[in-house]
Design a protein around this motif. Structure first.
Motif, PDB file in Angstrom:
ATOM      1  N   LEU A   1       5.077 -83.860  73.380  1.00 60.26           N
ATOM      2  CA  LEU A   1       6.097 -84.320  74.311  1.00 60.26           C
ATOM      3  C   LEU A   1       5.441 -84.771  75.607  1.00 60.26           C
ATOM      4  CD1 LEU A   1       8.605 -81.442  73.569  1.00 60.26           C
ATOM      5  CD2 LEU A   1       8.842 -83.814  72.848  1.00 60.26           C
ATOM      6  N   ASP A   2       5.656 -86.029  75.915  1.00 60.39           N
ATOM      7  CA  ASP A   2       5.010 -86.666  77.059  1.00 60.39           C
ATOM      8  C   ASP A   2       6.003 -87.662  77.624  1.00 60.39           C
ATOM      9  OD1 ASP A   2       3.524 -88.271  78.778  1.00 60.39           O
ATOM     10  OD2 ASP A   2       1.857 -88.557  77.394  1.00 60.39           O
ATOM     11  N   GLY A   3       6.392 -87.479  78.879  1.00 60.28           N
ATOM     12  CA  GLY A   3       7.376 -88.351  79.489  1.00 60.28           C
ATOM     13  C   GLY A   3       6.937 -89.780  79.661  1.00 60.28           C
ATOM     14  N   ARG A   4       5.641 -90.054  79.477  1.00 60.11           N
ATOM     15  CA  ARG A   4       5.138 -91.426  79.576  1.00 60.11           C
ATOM     16  C   ARG A   4       5.180 -92.157  78.244  1.00 60.11           C
ATOM     17  NH1 ARG A   4      -0.284 -91.844  80.774  1.00 60.11           N
ATOM     18  NH2 ARG A   4      -0.036 -93.889  81.711  1.00 60.11           N
ATOM     19  N   ARG A   5       5.491 -91.427  77.162  1.00 61.45           N
ATOM     20  CA  ARG A   5       5.601 -92.077  75.861  1.00 61.45           C
ATOM     21  C   ARG A   5       7.013 -92.655  75.707  1.00 61.45           C
ATOM     22  NH1 ARG A   5       1.260 -90.251  72.598  1.00 61.45           N
ATOM     23  NH2 ARG A   5       1.922 -91.908  71.168  1.00 61.45           N
ATOM     24  N   LYS A   6       7.336 -93.147  74.515  1.00 61.37           N
ATOM     25  CA  LYS A   6       8.655 -93.723  74.281  1.00 61.37           C
ATOM     26  C   LYS A   6       9.613 -92.730  73.637  1.00 61.37           C
ATOM     27  CE  LYS A   6       6.959 -98.473  73.976  1.00 61.37           C
ATOM     28  NZ  LYS A   6       6.883 -99.701  73.134  1.00 61.37           N
TER      29      LYS A   6
ATOM     30  N   ALA B   1      13.826 -82.995  68.879  1.00 63.49           N
ATOM     31  CA  ALA B   1      13.211 -82.408  70.073  1.00 63.49           C
ATOM     32  C   ALA B   1      13.850 -82.994  71.322  1.00 63.49           C
ATOM     33  CB  ALA B   1      11.711 -82.673  70.087  1.00 63.49           C
ATOM     34  N   VAL B   2      14.192 -82.141  72.266  1.00 64.49           N
ATOM     35  CA  VAL B   2      14.741 -82.617  73.539  1.00 64.49           C
ATOM     36  C   VAL B   2      13.598 -83.247  74.339  1.00 64.49           C
ATOM     37  CG1 VAL B   2      15.873 -81.944  75.681  1.00 64.49           C
ATOM     38  CG2 VAL B   2      16.517 -80.840  73.524  1.00 64.49           C
ATOM     39  N   TRP B   3      13.769 -84.508  74.686  1.00 67.43           N
ATOM     40  CA  TRP B   3      12.706 -85.264  75.365  1.00 67.43           C
ATOM     41  C   TRP B   3      13.253 -85.886  76.644  1.00 67.43           C
ATOM     42  CZ3 TRP B   3      12.244 -90.681  76.209  1.00 67.43           C
ATOM     43  CH2 TRP B   3      10.985 -91.093  76.672  1.00 67.43           C
ATOM     44  N   PHE B   4      12.411 -85.841  77.693  1.00 71.92           N
ATOM     45  CA  PHE B   4      12.749 -86.410  78.987  1.00 71.92           C
ATOM     46  C   PHE B   4      11.771 -87.538  79.326  1.00 71.92           C
ATOM     47  CE2 PHE B   4      13.950 -81.934  79.130  1.00 71.92           C
ATOM     48  CZ  PHE B   4      15.251 -81.978  79.610  1.00 71.92           C
ATOM     49  N   LYS B   5      12.295 -88.685  79.687  1.00 70.68           N
ATOM     50  CA  LYS B   5      11.458 -89.777  80.174  1.00 70.68           C
ATOM     51  C   LYS B   5      11.055 -89.480  81.608  1.00 70.68           C
ATOM     52  CE  LYS B   5      11.687 -94.787  81.128  1.00 70.68           C
ATOM     53  NZ  LYS B   5      10.467 -95.174  80.385  1.00 70.68           N
TER      54      LYS B   5
END
Length: 241
Positions: free
Chosen positions: A190-195, A89-93
């Protein structure tokens, strides 16, 4: 100095204006999900549903859940996964203050929707294509430096049914995206506050985000945040014809 965006109201019209200005075709729109256990109400939402955006107050219970879930992961573990063939999954911080609504939206668009729903050469088309080969740190810089994303967000950030708070205001609400992973048939949180992305298990090819596997994950959120009645859901799905 940390960049801040005006927090987005959980309003389908606001999110529609943003996605369409970024380059998503008008064939897709957001819809309010008022209940999740009434088949007649759910039948009013066009299918398939590609993503759900959940918004809720950040409670002590949620923070405990988030920290417990991530405690065994290194802070930067996903930097070695993002941009490689290991990334499902494409993930953004998230590093932009109060941008969790936009982050949830980006996660939905980068993962859950068919490629044909994005106009070639549009802002979101270019942003997603540029982000895919990058690692987490490089993606942070890409988003922070995206003038187009910031400008389009600013145009809709002041809209909605309530007065928009200041960009640097302390806001108690947080957005999370549930969608299908870009590179696998798995449901992801998907949550930008996770790792990094949270793998929620397989999702059959003929299931969407209002199928029981996805709704069961929403029920877990609702049960965990049962002390608050301020929980909203919007669904990204086909527009009404």
């Amino acid at each position: 100095m940390t960049k801040h965006f005006v927090p987005l109201e959980c309003n389908p019209e606001v999110f529609d204006e943003l996605i369409h200005s970024l380059g998503v075709t008008t064939a897709l729109s957001f819809h309010d999900v008022y209940v999740i256990d009434d088949p007649d109400m759910l039948a009013m939402i066009p299918r398939p549903v590609y993503a759900l955006l959940l918004v809720f107050p950040v409670s002590d219970t949620y923070e405990e859940y988030r920290h417990d879930s991530d405690k065994d992961l290194a802070d930067d573990y996903y930097n070695s996964v993002s941009g490689t063939d290991k990334e499902q999954a494409v993930w953004f911080k998230q590093t932009i203050g109060n941008a969790c609504g936009t982050m949830a939206l980006l996660h939905a668009l980068a993962n859950g929707i068919p490629a044909g729903m994005i106009e070639p050469g549009s802002t979101i088309d270019i942003l997603i294509k540029e982000s895919i080969p990058l690692n987490t740190v490089e993606r942070v810089k890409l988003l922070e430096n995206s003038t187009e994303l910031e400008q389009q967000h600013a145009k809709v950030g002041i809209k909605g049914d309530t007065a928009a708070p200041d960009a640097e205001a302390s806001v108690e609400f947080h957005y999370v995206c549930l969608t299908r992973a870009r590179n696998s048939d798995h449901l992801v949180e998907l949550d930008g506050r996770r790792k990094g992305p949270i793998d929620l298990g397989p999702l059959s090819p003929d299931s969407d985000l209002l199928s029981e596997p996805a709704l069961n994950k929403v029920r877990e959120f609702l049960a965990r945040e049962s002390a608050s009645s301020a929980f909203s859901i919007i669904a990204l799905a086909p527009s009404f014809s």
